[in-house]
Design a protein around this motif. Structure first.
Motif, PDB file in Angstrom:
ATOM      1  N   ALA A  76      -1.938  -6.862  -5.421  1.00 45.81           N
ATOM      2  CA  ALA A  76      -0.623  -6.539  -5.976  1.00 45.81           C
ATOM      3  C   ALA A  76       0.491  -7.175  -5.141  1.00 45.81           C
ATOM      4  O   ALA A  76       1.473  -7.700  -5.679  1.00 45.81           O
ATOM      5  N   ARG A  77       0.336  -7.144  -3.817  1.00 50.10           N
ATOM      6  CA  ARG A  77       1.337  -7.783  -2.953  1.00 50.10           C
ATOM      7  C   ARG A  77       1.399  -9.286  -3.212  1.00 50.10           C
ATOM      8  O   ARG A  77       2.471  -9.887  -3.211  1.00 50.10           O
TER       9      ARG A  77
ATOM     10  N   GLY B 257       2.346   8.241  -9.244  1.00 49.21           N
ATOM     11  CA  GLY B 257       1.389   7.276  -8.708  1.00 49.21           C
ATOM     12  C   GLY B 257       1.889   6.641  -7.428  1.00 49.21           C
ATOM     13  O   GLY B 257       1.118   6.405  -6.490  1.00 49.21           O
ATOM     14  N   ILE B 258       3.183   6.366  -7.360  1.00 47.21           N
ATOM     15  CA  ILE B 258       3.762   5.819  -6.127  1.00 47.21           C
ATOM     16  C   ILE B 258       3.648   6.842  -4.995  1.00 47.21           C
ATOM     17  O   ILE B 258       3.314   6.485  -3.856  1.00 47.21           O
TER      18      ILE B 258
ATOM     19  N   LEU C 245      -0.316  -0.619  -7.898  1.00 51.85           N
ATOM     20  CA  LEU C 245       0.537  -1.667  -8.441  1.00 51.85           C
ATOM     21  C   LEU C 245       2.024  -1.394  -8.254  1.00 51.85           C
ATOM     22  O   LEU C 245       2.828  -2.325  -8.292  1.00 51.85           O
ATOM     23  N   GLY C 246       2.412  -0.134  -8.066  1.00 57.32           N
ATOM     24  CA  GLY C 246       3.833   0.179  -8.003  1.00 57.32           C
ATOM     25  C   GLY C 246       4.519  -0.258  -9.291  1.00 57.32           C
ATOM     26  O   GLY C 246       4.050   0.025 -10.403  1.00 57.32           O
ATOM     27  N   GLY C 247       5.639  -0.985  -9.178  1.00 56.36           N
ATOM     28  CA  GLY C 247       6.401  -1.413 -10.349  1.00 56.36           C
ATOM     29  C   GLY C 247       5.674  -2.374 -11.256  1.00 56.36           C
ATOM     30  O   GLY C 247       6.032  -2.512 -12.434  1.00 56.36           O
TER      31      GLY C 247
ATOM     32  N   LEU D 289      -7.784  -3.752  -9.057  1.00 56.88           N
ATOM     33  CA  LEU D 289      -6.343  -3.807  -8.779  1.00 56.88           C
ATOM     34  C   LEU D 289      -6.019  -3.357  -7.354  1.00 56.88           C
ATOM     35  O   LEU D 289      -5.209  -2.440  -7.144  1.00 56.88           O
ATOM     36  N   PRO D 290      -6.607  -3.969  -6.341  1.00 62.33           N
ATOM     37  CA  PRO D 290      -6.332  -3.553  -4.967  1.00 62.33           C
ATOM     38  C   PRO D 290      -4.889  -3.855  -4.562  1.00 62.33           C
ATOM     39  O   PRO D 290      -4.225  -4.718  -5.136  1.00 62.33           O
TER      40      PRO D 290
END
Length: 398
Positions: free
Chosen positions: A40-41, A267-268, A93-95, A35-36
């Motif tokens: 995610a972007r 985590g953020i 991953l953020g949100g 999950l880099p």
């Protein structure tokens, strides 16, 4: 969780038990490999394409089974393990972490706590296997935080079940969900708003349901939806808990939801600190790296202090829940502080990166946009402060 469970409050510390450290190390290795941040972007750029491939990675890792007992096909695990996973996922991953979190709360937690034995055996194995996605349908277009006072979704008893009519908004992932955890007023004659509401486990593709995806600032690719219900039949065996008593039933699980949001916020903060340090160590201005400037050092110190504050509070709240202590005030305070700090740290991170922080090619803007929502939901930080004050004996302000 044995070491924590047997400890007195004075003996509680931040050191994780060995089993939890091993789980944390496994999750962190998985996140690093699978999950880099650049992936995610890319998922987020496809704003209206639900990332099924991310869901499938969670399935392969067994994460959908976390918190579900082995007898129902899960891998077990306590609340602290769930918070460890939430924190690790949100770092990159953020949100997008909600891809896991939604079904974990709306499915695993809700069926596990409110469900009958038949409902558990019917639904929990599919949740654990990644075969069932859930969405939450509580908020209404005119409601927001005033969920009960503004509720205009009504459930009418009919032969063999209920007919539901109404509209829900900000129902995340409803467009790809198999079931919706839906709150509706089932008795209009009650004197108090928190009476007469029922919790339903609604098939998301049932006749009479229309789902419209909404565009928004952050939390992209998850899909937040307007859900319209017209004479939707829900059978009696899909009522969770006792009819008309849903709000009283829901209250004990709010701690878990606030804990999960707080873990995502932590985590953020982890991701923000990681990126800020990396940038400050490489970016040069006036002949030196900007990390040598006192102003930048103070900004990074602020992020680190926030990280430590939220980590201490999260661990303490997880321990309190694990040993069965009342923790409504503490978890509510945690949610406020964690979301405020996550958004503040992301804003500081934007300032450190300057123009690059504003660029869609970096993650700071993504952390800022996603963390901004958690100051609003699942309970606004203003309403959360009311909850804290009222539990200290002060009168209701509304």
């Amino acid at each position: 969780m044995t070491e924590h469970a047997n400890a007195s409050p004075l003996a509680m510390n931040l050191e994780l038990p060995e089993e939890h450290r091993a789980f944390r190390d496994m999750v962190e290795s998985f996140v690093a490999a699978e999950l880099p941040k650049d992936w995610a972007r890319e998922l987020e750029r496809r704003e209206h394409d639900y990332p099924f491939e991310l869901w499938d990675k969670f399935t392969k890792a067994g994460f959908h089974g976390l918190g579900i007992p082995e007898e129902y096909g899960g891998i077990g695990g306590d609340v602290l393990m769930q918070m460890i996973l939430a924190r690790s996922l949100a770092r990159t991953l953020g949100g997008l972490s909600w891809i896991w979190g939604l079904t974990s709360f709306a499915g695993m937690k809700s069926i596990g706590v409110y469900g009958t034995e038949e409902q558990k055996r019917r639904f929990l194995p599919d949740i654990a296997a990644g075969k069932l996605r859930a969405g939450i349908s509580f908020t209404e277009p005119g409601g927001g935080t005033d969920v009960l006072g503004a509720m205009r979704t009504y459930a009418t008893k009919v032969d063999g079940g209920w007919k539901i009519n109404g509209e829900k908004i900000w129902s995340s992932s409803a467009h790809v969900a198999d079931y919706l955890l839906l709150l509706a007023r089932s008795d209009r004659t009650v004197e108090k708003n928190h009476h007469g509401v029922t919790l339903f486990w609604v098939p998301a593709k049932a006749p009479g349901i229309t789902t419209t995806e909404l565009s928004k600032l952050g939390m992209r690719s998850i899909g937040s939806c307007l859900v319209h219900l017209e004479d939707v039949f829900v059978s009696d065996d899909l009522v969770l808990g006792e009819p008309h008593q849903a709000w009283r039933m829901l209250l004990p699980t709010l701690n878990n939801e606030r804990m999960m949001v707080s873990a995502f916020c932590l985590g953020i903060i982890d991701g923000v600190l990681e990126d800020a340090l990396d940038y400050a160590g490489q970016r040069k201005a006036y002949g030196k790296v900007i990390g040598q400037f006192q102003a930048i050092q103070h900004m990074i110190a602020e992020i680190k202090m926030a990280q430590y504050q939220v980590e201490c509070m999260l661990t303490d709240c997880a321990w309190k829940i694990a040993v069965g202590k009342d923790s409504l005030v503490e978890t509510t305070a945690l949610k406020v502080i964690a979301s405020d700090q996550a958004n503040r740290c992301a804003d500081i991170g934007l300032q450190i990166l300057g123009g690059m922080g504003y660029s869609a090619e970096t993650d700071m803007q993504r952390y800022w946009r996603d963390s901004r929502l958690w100051r609003i939901g699942p309970i606004t930080n203003e309403m959360a402060r009311n909850v804290i004050a009222e539990n200290l004996g002060l009168p209701r302000s509304f």
